[in-house]
Scaffold this motif. Structure first.
Motif, PDB file in Angstrom:
ATOM      1  N   LEU A 274       8.407  -2.949   0.478  1.00 40.49           N
ATOM      2  CA  LEU A 274       7.688  -2.091  -0.460  1.00 40.49           C
ATOM      3  C   LEU A 274       6.190  -2.070  -0.177  1.00 40.49           C
ATOM      4  O   LEU A 274       5.534  -3.115  -0.229  1.00 40.49           O
ATOM      5  CB  LEU A 274       7.935  -2.600  -1.885  1.00 40.49           C
ATOM      6  N   GLY A 275       5.659  -0.891   0.107  1.00 43.83           N
ATOM      7  CA  GLY A 275       4.226  -0.737   0.362  1.00 43.83           C
ATOM      8  C   GLY A 275       3.419  -0.925  -0.907  1.00 43.83           C
ATOM      9  O   GLY A 275       3.396  -0.049  -1.771  1.00 43.83           O
ATOM     10  N   ALA A 276       2.747  -2.077  -1.027  1.00 46.72           N
ATOM     11  CA  ALA A 276       1.950  -2.373  -2.223  1.00 46.72           C
ATOM     12  C   ALA A 276       0.455  -2.417  -1.907  1.00 46.72           C
ATOM     13  O   ALA A 276      -0.354  -2.804  -2.740  1.00 46.72           O
ATOM     14  CB  ALA A 276       2.404  -3.710  -2.822  1.00 46.72           C
ATOM     15  N   ILE A 277       0.113  -2.032  -0.679  1.00 51.92           N
ATOM     16  CA  ILE A 277      -1.293  -1.975  -0.237  1.00 51.92           C
ATOM     17  C   ILE A 277      -1.538  -0.599   0.381  1.00 51.92           C
ATOM     18  O   ILE A 277      -0.841  -0.197   1.309  1.00 51.92           O
ATOM     19  CB  ILE A 277      -1.584  -3.076   0.817  1.00 51.92           C
ATOM     20  N   ASP A 278      -2.547   0.111  -0.136  1.00 50.72           N
ATOM     21  CA  ASP A 278      -2.872   1.457   0.348  1.00 50.72           C
ATOM     22  C   ASP A 278      -3.606   1.352   1.692  1.00 50.72           C
ATOM     23  O   ASP A 278      -4.477   0.501   1.863  1.00 50.72           O
ATOM     24  CB  ASP A 278      -3.773   2.135  -0.695  1.00 50.72           C
ATOM     25  N   VAL A 279      -3.240   2.229   2.633  1.00 51.86           N
ATOM     26  CA  VAL A 279      -3.902   2.204   3.945  1.00 51.86           C
ATOM     27  C   VAL A 279      -4.817   3.414   4.137  1.00 51.86           C
ATOM     28  O   VAL A 279      -5.349   3.638   5.217  1.00 51.86           O
ATOM     29  CB  VAL A 279      -2.869   2.132   5.100  1.00 51.86           C
ATOM     30  N   ALA A 280      -4.999   4.199   3.065  1.00 47.94           N
ATOM     31  CA  ALA A 280      -5.839   5.397   3.168  1.00 47.94           C
ATOM     32  C   ALA A 280      -7.083   5.273   2.283  1.00 47.94           C
ATOM     33  O   ALA A 280      -7.767   6.249   2.025  1.00 47.94           O
ATOM     34  CB  ALA A 280      -5.032   6.632   2.772  1.00 47.94           C
ATOM     35  N   ASN A 281      -7.375   4.058   1.824  1.00 45.98           N
ATOM     36  CA  ASN A 281      -8.448   3.861   0.867  1.00 45.98           C
ATOM     37  C   ASN A 281      -9.037   2.464   1.085  1.00 45.98           C
ATOM     38  O   ASN A 281      -8.310   1.478   1.072  1.00 45.98           O
ATOM     39  CB  ASN A 281      -7.842   3.978  -0.549  1.00 45.98           C
ATOM     40  N   GLU A 282     -10.352   2.402   1.270  1.00 40.90           N
ATOM     41  CA  GLU A 282     -10.990   1.110   1.568  1.00 40.90           C
ATOM     42  C   GLU A 282     -11.116   0.200   0.349  1.00 40.90           C
ATOM     43  O   GLU A 282     -11.452  -0.970   0.475  1.00 40.90           O
ATOM     44  CB  GLU A 282     -12.371   1.324   2.212  1.00 40.90           C
ATOM     45  N   GLN A 283     -10.886   0.747  -0.829  1.00 44.39           N
ATOM     46  CA  GLN A 283     -10.903  -0.086  -2.045  1.00 44.39           C
ATOM     47  C   GLN A 283      -9.831  -1.172  -1.911  1.00 44.39           C
ATOM     48  O   GLN A 283      -8.671  -0.865  -1.637  1.00 44.39           O
ATOM     49  CB  GLN A 283     -10.578   0.814  -3.251  1.00 44.39           C
ATOM     50  N   VAL A 284     -10.223  -2.429  -2.076  1.00 41.39           N
ATOM     51  CA  VAL A 284      -9.257  -3.533  -1.934  1.00 41.39           C
ATOM     52  C   VAL A 284      -8.526  -3.736  -3.256  1.00 41.39           C
ATOM     53  O   VAL A 284      -9.149  -3.864  -4.310  1.00 41.39           O
ATOM     54  CB  VAL A 284      -9.970  -4.840  -1.508  1.00 41.39           C
ATOM     55  N   GLU A 285      -7.204  -3.738  -3.182  1.00 40.38           N
ATOM     56  CA  GLU A 285      -6.391  -3.946  -4.374  1.00 40.38           C
ATOM     57  C   GLU A 285      -6.657  -5.335  -4.959  1.00 40.38           C
ATOM     58  O   GLU A 285      -6.946  -6.270  -4.218  1.00 40.38           O
ATOM     59  CB  GLU A 285      -4.891  -3.845  -4.022  1.00 40.38           C
ATOM     60  N   THR A 286      -6.514  -5.474  -6.261  1.00 45.92           N
ATOM     61  CA  THR A 286      -6.585  -6.812  -6.848  1.00 45.92           C
ATOM     62  C   THR A 286      -5.177  -7.412  -6.788  1.00 45.92           C
ATOM     63  O   THR A 286      -4.188  -6.677  -6.738  1.00 45.92           O
ATOM     64  CB  THR A 286      -7.028  -6.759  -8.325  1.00 45.92           C
ATOM     65  N   PRO A 287      -5.078  -8.742  -6.801  1.00 47.03           N
ATOM     66  CA  PRO A 287      -3.749  -9.351  -6.855  1.00 47.03           C
ATOM     67  C   PRO A 287      -2.921  -8.831  -8.035  1.00 47.03           C
ATOM     68  O   PRO A 287      -1.709  -8.637  -7.899  1.00 47.03           O
ATOM     69  CB  PRO A 287      -4.067 -10.847  -7.000  1.00 47.03           C
ATOM     70  N   ASP A 288      -3.582  -8.572  -9.169  1.00 42.06           N
ATOM     71  CA  ASP A 288      -2.859  -8.064 -10.348  1.00 42.06           C
ATOM     72  C   ASP A 288      -2.280  -6.674 -10.103  1.00 42.06           C
ATOM     73  O   ASP A 288      -1.187  -6.362 -10.570  1.00 42.06           O
ATOM     74  CB  ASP A 288      -3.774  -8.036 -11.583  1.00 42.06           C
ATOM     75  N   GLU A 289      -3.027  -5.832  -9.382  1.00 44.44           N
ATOM     76  CA  GLU A 289      -2.512  -4.489  -9.064  1.00 44.44           C
ATOM     77  C   GLU A 289      -1.275  -4.590  -8.166  1.00 44.44           C
ATOM     78  O   GLU A 289      -0.297  -3.872  -8.359  1.00 44.44           O
ATOM     79  CB  GLU A 289      -3.602  -3.650  -8.368  1.00 44.44           C
ATOM     80  N   VAL A 290      -1.355  -5.471  -7.178  1.00 45.26           N
ATOM     81  CA  VAL A 290      -0.202  -5.684  -6.289  1.00 45.26           C
ATOM     82  C   VAL A 290       0.985  -6.186  -7.107  1.00 45.26           C
ATOM     83  O   VAL A 290       2.107  -5.678  -6.992  1.00 45.26           O
ATOM     84  CB  VAL A 290      -0.546  -6.686  -5.157  1.00 45.26           C
ATOM     85  N   ALA A 291       0.728  -7.178  -7.968  1.00 46.73           N
ATOM     86  CA  ALA A 291       1.795  -7.762  -8.792  1.00 46.73           C
ATOM     87  C   ALA A 291       2.433  -6.690  -9.683  1.00 46.73           C
ATOM     88  O   ALA A 291       3.660  -6.653  -9.834  1.00 46.73           O
ATOM     89  CB  ALA A 291       1.230  -8.898  -9.643  1.00 46.73           C
ATOM     90  N   ASP A 292       1.608  -5.797 -10.220  1.00 39.68           N
ATOM     91  CA  ASP A 292       2.126  -4.735 -11.094  1.00 39.68           C
ATOM     92  C   ASP A 292       3.072  -3.807 -10.326  1.00 39.68           C
ATOM     93  O   ASP A 292       4.147  -3.432 -10.818  1.00 39.68           O
ATOM     94  CB  ASP A 292       0.958  -3.941 -11.700  1.00 39.68           C
ATOM     95  N   THR A 293       2.688  -3.451  -9.093  1.00 40.98           N
ATOM     96  CA  THR A 293       3.548  -2.599  -8.248  1.00 40.98           C
ATOM     97  C   THR A 293       4.892  -3.298  -7.991  1.00 40.98           C
ATOM     98  O   THR A 293       5.958  -2.674  -8.086  1.00 40.98           O
ATOM     99  CB  THR A 293       2.847  -2.301  -6.901  1.00 40.98           C
TER     100      THR A 293
END
Length: 348
Positions: A274-293
């Motif tokens: 499951l892709g939980a990290i965006d590769v088209a945006n330099e904004q770094v996800e927070t661990p909480d955002e990843v966990a939510d996905t």
């Protein structure tokens, strides 16, 4: 691979500046000859170190030894003329100058096996190797010989199977086939795409994965995504077919995409990368955002079948951002792992 929610990356990582120009996709090598060979091996070891230090469980080479995820493989085959170029429409989205198939395609020698051996020697963790899928290879060439996309795909499937068997013998645990074309050519996917992919995986004991995404954040891809509306339902075409296929792992793009999460239900029973990290945006996800996905995905896939990953390769990013995204992926997976363990404890 006994870790619950084992993390991995789909494919590429940024190359060091001494090997190729940073933040440029498919940029030419900065070295040549023996220095290039040595530089690629050094970069591969760095990629392993980056993944290991940032908690990635299934390690890959970060595609450090190849310039392009499709053409580097094709360069090693006979029957393809790289001097004789034609302009073709790639993935029905953008025009590119591509090499021409001028005769029977054959694999004269192993392509990535030495690199896979180097990867195996660099880590004790499970390793994954990516190969281009047959349909995506066909879509990256001008065919003046077979005059049939299907015929050429079957030839590539046989060649890929030879390579995959040798990668497995070199100690590769997961062999991934990149098939972004599966999100575009739906009739071909049904008619021969999945069947050709299964031919490429024939007889393998390693886990097999298919990666289908919406591409890097290049303009042609972002323009295309803008036309897809508020829900991206392309996976609806391929997932039911893949659910019935012999492939073990299905990869999909989720983070910041408009893919409805419930489409994962269509591959119930398979492992899901499951892709939980965006590769088209330099904004770094927070661990909480990843966990939510990941939490949302767990409504449609059992925890033991979920492999948290990136949407696609991280090559276009500055290295520091790619590294921070890897850390976020690991940290987000760790949060959900902890929650699952807690729930299990309470239940017992």
């Amino acid at each position: 691979m006994h870790t619950l929610l084992p993390t991995t990356i789909v494919g590429s990582l940024p190359k060091p500046s001494w090997l190729a120009q940073p933040e440029v996709l498919w940029s030419p090598w900065a070295l040549e000859g023996d220095a290039l060979r040595e530089g690629k091996q050094d970069a591969l070891r760095l990629a392993v170190q980056d993944q290991t230090r940032r908690g990635i469980d299934i390690v890959s080479d970060g595609e450090q030894t190849r310039q392009h995820f499709v053409t580097t493989f094709i360069e090693h085959l006979s029957g393809v003329d790289f001097e004789k170029r034609e302009t073709v429409r790639i993935r029905d989205r953008y025009d590119a100058s591509v090499p021409t198939v001028v005769g029977e395609v054959r694999r004269e020698r192993p392509v990535f096996v030495d690199d896979a051996i180097a990867l195996r020697e660099s880590t004790d963790r499970p390793i994954k190797w990516a190969l281009p899928g047959p349909m995506t290879m066909v879509d990256t060439l001008y065919d003046a010989h077979y005059k049939s996309r299907e015929k050429l795909a079957w030839e590539f499937a046989k060649i890929l199977n030879e390579e995959a068997r040798e990668l497995e013998a070199a100690g590769v645990d997961v062999i991934q086939f990149d098939e972004p074309s599966f999100n575009v050519f739906f009739d071909e996917v049904k008619d021969w795409g999945v069947a050709a992919l299964e031919r490429a995986t024939e007889g393998l004991h390693a886990q097999t994965a298919v990666h289908i995404c919406y591409g890097y954040g290049i303009k042609a891809n972002t323009d295309w995504k803008a036309t897809l509306g508020s829900q991206w339902r392309q996976y609806e075409e391929s997932f039911p077919l893949l659910q019935r296929s012999s492939l073990d792992i299905i990869s999909l793009e989720c983070q910041n995409s408009h893919v409805p999460m419930e489409l994962i239900e269509l591959v119930r029973g398979k492992k899901v990368m499951l892709g939980a990290i965006d590769v088209a945006n330099e904004q770094v996800e927070t661990p909480d955002e990843v966990a939510d996905t990941l939490r949302r995905a767990l409504s449609y896939v059992d925890a033991e079948n979920l492999i948290p990953s990136t949407n696609c390769g991280l090559a276009p990013f500055p290295r520091a951002i790619a590294q921070r995204k890897l850390s976020a992926l690991s940290a987000g997976a760790a949060i959900v792992r902890g929650e699952i363990a807690q729930t299990a404890q309470v239940a017992s």
